[in-house]
Design an enzyme around this catalytic site. Structure first.
Site, PDB file in Angstrom:
ATOM      1  N   ASN A  78       0.757  -1.481  -0.104  1.00 42.01           N
ATOM      2  CA  ASN A  78      -0.013  -0.450   0.380  1.00 42.01           C
ATOM      3  C   ASN A  78       0.887   1.807  -0.124  1.00 42.01           C
ATOM      4  O   ASN A  78       0.778   2.486   0.169  1.00 42.01           O
ATOM      5  CB  ASN A  78      -0.749   0.032   1.059  1.00 42.01           C
ATOM      6  CG  ASN A  78      -1.707  -1.288   1.184  1.00 42.01           C
ATOM      7  OD1 ASN A  78      -1.452  -2.006   2.131  1.00 42.01           O
ATOM      8  ND2 ASN A  78      -2.398  -1.686   0.386  1.00 42.01           N
ATOM      9  N   ILE A  85       1.068   6.595   0.015  1.00 44.94           N
ATOM     10  CA  ILE A  85       0.567   5.798   0.823  1.00 44.94           C
ATOM     11  C   ILE A  85      -1.421   5.008   0.151  1.00 44.94           C
ATOM     12  O   ILE A  85      -1.351   6.537   0.727  1.00 44.94           O
ATOM     13  CB  ILE A  85       0.136   6.139   2.037  1.00 44.94           C
ATOM     14  CG1 ILE A  85       1.634   6.733   2.682  1.00 44.94           C
ATOM     15  CG2 ILE A  85      -0.435   4.987   3.184  1.00 44.94           C
ATOM     16  CD1 ILE A  85       1.766   7.350   4.187  1.00 44.94           C
ATOM     17  N   CYS A  86      -1.355   4.245   0.040  1.00 44.90           N
ATOM     18  CA  CYS A  86      -2.305   4.049  -0.371  1.00 44.90           C
ATOM     19  C   CYS A  86      -3.930   3.568   0.664  1.00 44.90           C
ATOM     20  O   CYS A  86      -3.572   2.824   1.412  1.00 44.90           O
ATOM     21  CB  CYS A  86      -3.269   3.159  -1.167  1.00 44.90           C
ATOM     22  SG  CYS A  86      -5.391   2.566  -1.790  1.00 44.90           S
ATOM     23  N   LEU A  87      -4.151   5.033   1.944  1.00 44.68           N
ATOM     24  CA  LEU A  87      -4.721   4.837   2.934  1.00 44.68           C
ATOM     25  C   LEU A  87      -6.692   5.531   2.575  1.00 44.68           C
ATOM     26  O   LEU A  87      -6.220   6.784   3.056  1.00 44.68           O
ATOM     27  CB  LEU A  87      -4.721   5.644   4.159  1.00 44.68           C
ATOM     28  CG  LEU A  87      -4.809   5.314   5.377  1.00 44.68           C
ATOM     29  CD1 LEU A  87      -5.245   3.766   5.577  1.00 44.68           C
ATOM     30  CD2 LEU A  87      -3.945   5.856   6.417  1.00 44.68           C
TER      31      LEU A  87
END
Length: 148
Positions: A78, A85-87
Site C-alpha cells: 500500500n 500511501i494508499c489509505l
C-alpha cells in the site's frame, strides 16, 4: 477555527499525549509542513526500523486531508516507491473529525495489517497474497537497509 489554529492545537495535543510509537512536529517554523516518525511495529517485518514521513497540511485543513508520504523507503503493497500511501482516510474517507494522531495510528496499523486488495503496488500485493514468507523476508531486508 482557522487551519493554523487547528494545526497548532493538534501539535499541542500530540506533545501532551503522543501516540504510541509515533512522533510528529513542524519542520522549522512552517506550521503547514511537518515531519513524522513511526517505529516499525514489533509484530511486523518492519520491527526495529524507524520510518520518516513528510506531512503537508492544505490551507483548508481540516476540510481536506493532509498529504502524507514516506520519505524512508519501505516494501509494502500500500506504499509505492515515491512514498505515497494508499489509505482510505487520506482520500475519500477523510473527515474533519480525524486528527493527525489518528492518521499516524492508522498508518502504523497498515504496517501490521496490509490491505492487498487495494494495493498501490500490485506486484508486492501479489507476493503478499501468494508467498507471505518471501514478502516478510523482503520487507525485513528493506527495513534493515533503509530504516535502521
Amino acid at each position: 477555527m482557522s487551519s493554523s489554529k487547528r494545526i497548532a492545537k493538534e501539535l499541542s495535543d500530540l506533545e501532551r499525549d503522543p501516540p504510541t510509537s509515533c512522533s510528529a512536529g513542524p519542520v522549522g517554523d512552517d506550521l503547514y509542513h511537518w515531519q513524522a516518525s513511526i517505529m516499525g511495529p514489533a509484530d511486523s517485518p518492519y520491527a526495529g526500523g524507524v520510518f520518516f514521513l513528510s506531512i503537508h497540511f492544505p490551507t483548508d485543513y481540516p476540510f481536506k486531508p493532509p498529504k502524507i508520504s514516506f520519505t524512508t523507503k519501505i516494501y509494502h503493497p500500500n506504499i509505492n516507491a515515491n512514498g505515497n500511501i494508499c489509505l482510505d482516510i487520506l482520500k475519500d474517507q477523510w473527515s474533519p473529525a480525524l486528527t493527525l494522531s489518528k492518521v499516524l495510528l492508522s498508518i502504523c496499523s497498515l504496517l501490521t495489517d496490509a490491505n492487498p486488495d487495494d494495493p498501490l503496488v500490485p506486484e508486492i500485493a501479489h507476493i503478499y497474497k501468494t508467498d507471505r514468507p518471501k514478502y516478510e523476508a523482503t520487507a525485513r531486508e528493506w527495513t534493515k537497509k533503509y530504516a535502521v
